[in-house]
Design an enzyme around this catalytic site. Structure first.
Site: not given
Length: 351
Positions: A132, A252
């Site tokens: 990711c 994130h």
């Protein structure tokens, strides 16, 4: 007009956090499907899941589950992928795998469609979805690399706990409440469930994501380093990473320093490349405090970039702030994008 082809699609790990996002994304994107099969562990089999006004029953994933499946999206852990992905391929499915099981296999394309979509056509039945944190970084840096070249990347990540699964989200919630109430709470999941020590994540920062390797880097950091080079076809690229877990549920964030090849690069030129890039949203107006944040990026498919500024000591150095929903672009959406590319270009045949 000829009727549009429709495809049989399966999701493996359909009851997990990423599996649920895959389901939502398929519903939103209107992928041409003849059928959708939801697969999981024996423990989760039998659950009912809503999809387009119907209720689908989750089935136990076995090798025979893939009979007649055209595309199988996997997000159920590396051991399941290693066991069942080859079985799916044997039965004619193209696998898009969201685990680390096949990412560094030289015969498996590792794909972020905005960066290296053409690599999909060289698959031998399995296409890997990158980590990711790697996905959002390379998606943002590729427009810069194409125009100005890239020599070096130094990234520090600020990663959400959902990257460690629903159990990590639960732990953050419970620890936060316990902390505010003045109660004790024994951490059991983070930084790594299988490691020897666990630390609180609430009101904390943990500079460990995955296990430490012999070179002092964590596995997450090595994933970012190695995957970036593979996706960009740039073994000579210098990449360093420090990965940190923060008490954030979703999205994130990354502070990224890059050194480009061309002397004529500027902040304005980088901004223009990003404005024109697919899947990127530029939020970069410091005078008005406009920059990406994890809360704002949650539940959105784009990668958000801001705080672009020239390094004060290195003429070819630039700093960027990159944020994206780790469950969407970092996992489910990137997987569905790959499936859409397979369908669009008819890249079903193994090469």
């Amino acid at each position: 007009m000829a009727e549009q082809m429709k495809y049989h699609i399966a999701i493996v790990g359909a009851t997990g956090a990423v599996g649920q996002k895959m389901l939502e994304t398929l519903e939103e994107r209107n992928v041409p499907m003849a059928s959708l099969t939801l697969l999981s562990s024996k423990r989760s089999a039998g659950k009912k899941v809503p999809f387009k006004g119907e209720e689908l029953t989750v089935q136990e994933a076995t090798p025979h589950s893939f009979e007649g499946i055209d595309i199988a999206l996997f997000s159920a852990g590396g051991s399941i992928s290693k066991q069942l992905a080859p079985e799916a391929v044997k039965r004619g499915a193209v696998v898009v795998d969201n685990t680390s099981a096949f990412r560094m296999d030289p015969s498996v394309p590792l794909v972020v469609p905005e960066v290296n979509e053409d690599d999909i056509q060289h698959h031998q039945g399995i296409i890997a979805n990158p980590n990711c944190s790697t996905i959002q970084m390379v998606a943002a840096l590729e427009p810069i690399r194409k125009q100005f070249g890239l020599k070096r990347i130094i990234v520090s990540t600020y990663q959400a706990v959902s990257g460690a699964g629903n159990v990590a989200n639960d732990e953050l919630s419970e620890q936060t409440q316990a902390f505010l109430n003045g109660d004790d709470h024994s951490p059991e999941v983070l930084p790594v469930k299988g490691d020897q020590h666990h630390y609180p994540i609430a009101f904390n920062a943990l500079p460990q994501i995955d296990l430490f390797q012999d070179n002092g880097y964590t596995l997450e950091e090595m994933k970012m380093i190695n995957e970036t080079k593979k996706i960009m076809h740039a073994d000579e690229l210098q990449v360093a990473a420090t990965c940190v877990r923060l008490p954030i549920f979703t999205s994130h964030a990354e502070s990224v320093y890059v050194e480009v090849d061309h002397d004529d690069c500027s902040v304005e030129a980088i901004q223009q490349q990003l404005v024109d890039a697919p899947g990127i949203t530029l939020e970069d107006d410091p005078a008005n405090q406009v920059y990406p944040t994890p809360l704002n990026a949650a539940n959105k498919r784009d990668v958000f970039v801001g705080r672009i500024r020239k390094d004060l000591d290195h003429s070819n150095g630039f700093h960027l702030w990159i944020v994206s929903d780790n469950l969407l672009k970092g996992a489910a959406w990137n997987s569905v994008q790959i499936a859409e590319s397979i369908i669009k270009h008819k890249w079903f045949t193994k090469k």
